[in-house]
Design an enzyme around this catalytic site. Sequence first.
Site, short mmCIF file in Angstrom:
data_model
loop_
_atom_site.label_atom_id
_atom_site.label_comp_id
_atom_site.label_asym_id
_atom_site.label_seq_id
_atom_site.Cartn_x
_atom_site.Cartn_y
_atom_site.Cartn_z
N HIS A 120 -6.43 13.47 -11.17
CA HIS A 120 -5.46 14.45 -11.19
C HIS A 120 -5.66 15.17 -9.88
O HIS A 120 -5.02 15.52 -8.87
CB HIS A 120 -5.24 15.23 -12.53
CG HIS A 120 -4.17 16.12 -12.15
ND1 HIS A 120 -2.67 15.84 -12.05
CD2 HIS A 120 -4.13 17.51 -11.56
CE1 HIS A 120 -2.11 16.84 -11.67
NE2 HIS A 120 -2.90 17.98 -11.50
N HIS A 167 8.13 8.08 -9.70
CA HIS A 167 7.45 9.79 -9.59
C HIS A 167 6.59 9.85 -8.53
O HIS A 167 6.77 10.69 -7.60
CB HIS A 167 6.85 10.04 -10.99
CG HIS A 167 6.37 11.46 -10.74
ND1 HIS A 167 6.77 12.74 -10.58
CD2 HIS A 167 4.88 11.56 -10.59
CE1 HIS A 167 5.87 13.51 -10.46
NE2 HIS A 167 4.67 13.07 -10.38
N HIS A 206 6.14 7.87 -5.78
CA HIS A 206 6.64 7.48 -4.78
C HIS A 206 7.48 8.68 -4.01
O HIS A 206 7.65 8.93 -2.77
CB HIS A 206 7.58 6.28 -4.54
CG HIS A 206 6.77 5.21 -4.55
ND1 HIS A 206 6.42 4.34 -5.75
CD2 HIS A 206 6.07 4.59 -3.54
CE1 HIS A 206 5.81 3.29 -5.16
NE2 HIS A 206 5.41 3.45 -4.16
C1 HEM Z 1 7.38 0.57 2.32
C2 HEM Z 1 7.07 1.03 1.38
C3 HEM Z 1 6.69 0.93 -0.16
C4 HEM Z 1 7.19 0.00 -1.00
C5 HEM Z 1 8.28 -0.81 -0.71
C6 HEM Z 1 6.48 0.24 -2.20
C7 HEM Z 1 6.77 -0.39 -3.37
C8 HEM Z 1 6.00 -0.28 -4.67
C9 HEM Z 1 6.29 -0.94 -5.75
C10 HEM Z 1 7.30 -1.89 -5.93
C11 HEM Z 1 5.32 -0.50 -6.68
C12 HEM Z 1 5.34 -0.73 -8.19
C13 HEM Z 1 4.72 -2.07 -8.53
C14 HEM Z 1 4.49 -2.36 -10.01
O1 HEM Z 1 4.46 -1.38 -10.65
O2 HEM Z 1 4.73 -3.32 -10.67
C15 HEM Z 1 4.41 0.21 -5.93
C16 HEM Z 1 3.32 0.89 -6.38
C17 HEM Z 1 2.71 1.92 -5.99
N1 HEM Z 1 2.64 2.55 -4.72
FE1 HEM Z 1 4.24 2.00 -3.49
N2 HEM Z 1 5.66 1.45 -2.02
C18 HEM Z 1 5.54 1.91 -0.79
C19 HEM Z 1 4.78 3.00 -0.12
C20 HEM Z 1 3.95 3.37 -0.85
C21 HEM Z 1 3.37 4.74 -0.02
C22 HEM Z 1 3.69 5.39 1.13
C23 HEM Z 1 2.38 5.29 -1.23
C24 HEM Z 1 1.29 6.15 -1.26
C25 HEM Z 1 1.11 6.82 0.10
C26 HEM Z 1 2.35 4.22 -2.40
C27 HEM Z 1 1.63 4.29 -3.33
C28 HEM Z 1 1.76 3.50 -4.76
C29 HEM Z 1 0.71 3.15 -5.65
C30 HEM Z 1 -0.34 4.50 -5.79
C31 HEM Z 1 1.43 2.46 -6.46
C32 HEM Z 1 0.57 1.89 -7.83
C33 HEM Z 1 -0.39 0.96 -7.47
C34 HEM Z 1 -0.87 0.60 -9.08
O3 HEM Z 1 0.14 0.62 -10.07
O4 HEM Z 1 -1.86 0.18 -9.14
N3 HEM Z 1 3.53 3.44 -2.13
N4 HEM Z 1 4.82 0.66 -4.84
CU LIG Z 2 -2.11 14.62 -13.31
#
Ligand code: HEM
Ligand SMILES: [Cu+2]
Length: 553
Positions: A220, A371, A373
Amino acid sequence: MNQQIAKQDRVLALSHIGVAYFAFLVGTFCGLLQVFIRNDALDLPAWLDYYQILTAHGVLLALVFTTYFIFGFFITGMSKTLGSFGPKVRFVSWLGFGVMTVGTLLAIVMIVSGQASVLYTFYAPLQASGWYYIGLALFVVGTWIIGFALVGHYIIWKREHKKQLSPLFAYMTIATIILWIIACLGVVATVLFQFIPWAFGWVDTINVELSRSLFWYFGHPLVYFWLLPAYMAWYVIVPKIIGGKVFSDSLARLSFILFILFSIPVGFHHQLTEPGIESFWKFLQTVLTFMVIIPSLMTAFSLFATFEITGRQKGGRGLFGWFTRLPWKDIRFTALFIAMFFFIPGGAGGIINASFQLNEVIHNTLWVVGHFHITVGTPVAMTFMGVTFWLIPYLTGRKLTKSIQKLAFIQVFSWSIGMLLMSTAQHILGLLGAPRRTAYSGYNGNSEALKWFDGIISNHVTMAIGGSILFFSAMILIYIVFVSFVASPKAVKEEDFVEFPIAESDVENTPKFLENWWIWIAVALILIAIAYTVPLSNMMHHAPVGSNGFKTW
Ligand code: HEM
Ligand SMILES: [Cu+2]
């Protein structure tokens, strides 16, 4: 007169920012793949799997991009406000950079070679190669070393300026580092004493509940480690850009103290659905969670006060006339303003997540992905983008040209639109029950699961469109970063140099005790002891049989 900081400090800062954007490039590409896989439009080759990509995405963006950028920003601001680093501080900073980078590379190699698809939260009993955890540990130790270097630089300044309060930027940097070091104690404890011995087979089992609790003790405040640097830009940099002053120096400092106090003893709000923690402790930590509303509203209040005061000074009349006087054509301001704006739905969603009954509905659904994102992926990341536009030219001594500024507007607007589409779709899909972290979204044609493909906004296709726009935006940003690093024309004339904007802050009326860190560290530790001692000791003394490691990929 606008002065660049010492050359060696600039190289140090630029190295951090360079690594940050390399991680951003690869990380956002993984994001693009993810939206298409979830939409059933893409199948990966056999040697690559969804969880591998998702781990890389989480680690590269949430950990590597943010942390390297933050330290690049801190190094520049500390050198700017407290004066150039001495040789010792510089050496220790490079040492930290080296250790952090070795750790990062080790972790990435493990992810790429398929030995660590445990996602960035590395929940036990999923078990990665022991080297992955060593990589993470080195990464954290590296950040501590740089943190100590910056604290050292600050102590030297304090010695030379007895009884003076430090400049606001430096004060806030130290507050963030204190928060980070206390927070990391949890993750270091679980990685060193639980994950590493277990992953190398020195012990057979792991206490899962304890490891998760220690993770969230860190997880957190990690969010506040991302957010506070963004708040620094809002408090210290935005007022200067709009031609105003910091609204209240003491309010700004107090709010940072409150963030330290109320962001650590609250990790159980990520574990509301988990058995093994008595409801009283979950309740206590939830109450403490909501306390963070106080410094958040203080921040919102003082920012809008600065906007209004400055707008009125510039001749804005009537109830909202000041609003139109803000420098909307200045991307350095507009990017940060939009970033702040996204924080309103982000904060509202956070209140929902932290509420007992509502958490029951959204826990582990795509809502949570929506949330973060619109909290980390936009308010934080977009603030970093807005800072990047001037920070790299400031450091490289290159011009911020008109055409790059235009491109920057396109970048910020496309990021906003992409994020609105993607994250709204994710929020609604989550309410409909779509799980997060899964490549398998059709569930053999189950009628509930098929609904996730045919709403207008509540649709995996909308999510993919949003994700594609985001990726397009990310590539524009990479182009801007590249140009500001090596291609823009060098600034020669005085007026071509890009400034590091730091607003005037009225220190006179600020009580001195706000900078007596020992008091605040002590209060923080007391709160942590109250919130964690009993439940953690219960977890150790009444632990169920531990778990073996699982490799599900
Ligand atoms: C092109 C830009 C981005 C796209 C298309 C994108 C897309 C996604 C998607 C579809 C997921 C979910 C996948 C799932 O739960 O099956 C995800 C998870 C995540 N994204 Fe992004 N995202 C983008 C940018 C970012 C940025 C800028 C950050 C943080 C600075 C971020 C942090 C995360 C994190 C922490 C997760 C969770 C990973 C996990 O569950 O282990 N994303 N993203
Ligand atoms: Cu928290």
